[in-house]
Scaffold this active site. Structure first.
Site, short mmCIF file in Angstrom:
data_model
loop_
_atom_site.label_atom_id
_atom_site.label_comp_id
_atom_site.label_asym_id
_atom_site.label_seq_id
_atom_site.Cartn_x
_atom_site.Cartn_y
_atom_site.Cartn_z
N GLU A 272 44.29 -84.52 -23.13
CA GLU A 272 45.56 -85.22 -23.49
C GLU A 272 45.83 -84.72 -24.87
OE1 GLU A 272 47.26 -89.86 -23.92
OE2 GLU A 272 45.19 -89.43 -23.71
N LYS B 121 47.13 -84.60 -19.31
CA LYS B 121 48.00 -86.00 -19.57
C LYS B 121 48.86 -85.51 -20.72
CE LYS B 121 47.75 -90.88 -20.46
NZ LYS B 121 47.11 -92.22 -20.18
#
Length: 287
Positions: free
Chosen positions: A169, A206
């Site tokens: 992420e 993500k």
């Protein structure tokens, strides 16, 4: 996780973000005394969400948990086990320890002492499927973005070695004046790192919903990528869902947007209705 319809619920607020999450839920800081009571309140909130009628695998694929939540229980069952056995929802663990100070317009992750031991315990004791680890990119700085992605994949390889699937992420700040340029740089760095992974070493991504629609479709098609999920990044539920619906190969992994409008003092019927409406909205945007 690779092909199911639905989204990932982010229930992993920790440290400094917990008081803010509680305040949005209608719990002021003077209503709890100290860290233990604070985390007790947030676990009650998460329990209420997880046990709600609409929080099932029909629309929710997975849920990201804070380490304390993984160790806590719902109805006498460890949270991750409860998610999988009672709700059909895949449990995922947030492993980062927060962000380092800004340098080269980015914030890499702080060191993670004891990571290998935590990963072993997460998999063997608590039945965790994967992990999530967050960095932040504030501007289109090539050196900074390269450092963020290199660290993310270094940690990701440790996670893979432990038999888990990492969710990488590198968030791009939605308020960055160079957001689109940063996303192009980020995409190139991620693609280069993905090409170094051997067959079977798979990751999830993500990412902030991109400025250019469909920007990350080619990453979603990479053979080493299980799924690309989107963070809401501070957008409201409506705005985040509107933007996500334009991304053909991204599904949601929302936190604040999922809990929008939920209040401690709500009757269970009102709470469940509000949560159900959010879940349906996010699910439909993820299709």
């Amino acid at each position: 996780m690779a092909t199911g319809k639905g989204f990932i619920a982010a229930l992993d607020q920790s440290g400094g973000s917990t008081p803010k999450a509680l305040k949005l839920y209608g719990v002021e800081e003077d209503e709890y005394d100290g860290e233990a009571e604070m985390y007790g309140e947030i676990h009650k909130m998460r329990t209420r969400i997880i046990t709600a009628p609409d929080f099932t695998s029909d629309k929710v694929l997975g849920a990201i948990l804070f380490e304390r939540t993984m160790r806590a229980e719902i109805e006498g069952i460890p949270t991750g086990q409860y998610l999988w056995e009672k709700r059909g929802v895949v449990p995922i663990l947030k492993i980062d320890k927060g962000l380092a100070d800004k340098e080269n317009d980015v914030q890499v992750m702080k060191p993670m002492p004891g990571l290998e031991e935590l990963l072993k315990e997460a998999k063997e004791t608590f039945g965790i499927f994967g992990t999530k680890e967050r960095s932040v990119i504030h501007a289109a700085n090539e050196a900074g973005i390269k450092a963020v992605v290199a660290q993310q994949f270094e940690v990701g390889r440790t996670v893979i070695a432990a038999g888990l699937v990492p969710i990488i992420e590198p968030e791009v700040d939605i308020n960055s004046t160079t957001k689109a340029e940063a996303e192009e740089m980020l995409k190139a760095e991620i693609a280069a790192q993905l090409d170094t992974l051997p067959e079977g070493d798979d990751v999830m991504l993500k990412l902030t919903i991109p400025t250019v629609d469909g920007l990350y479709d080619s990453l979603a098609d990479h053979p080493r990528v299980v799924r690309v999920v989107a963070l809401s990044g501070g957008y409201s539920t409506d705005v985040a869902c509107e933007k996500l619906a334009k991304q053909p190969k991204m599904i949601a992994s929302f936190s604040r947007a999922l809990a929008e409008g939920l209040l401690k003092k709500q009757a269970d019927s009102d709470f469940d209705a509000a949560l159900g409406a959010n879940i349906t909205k996010i699910y439909e945007a993820s299709l």
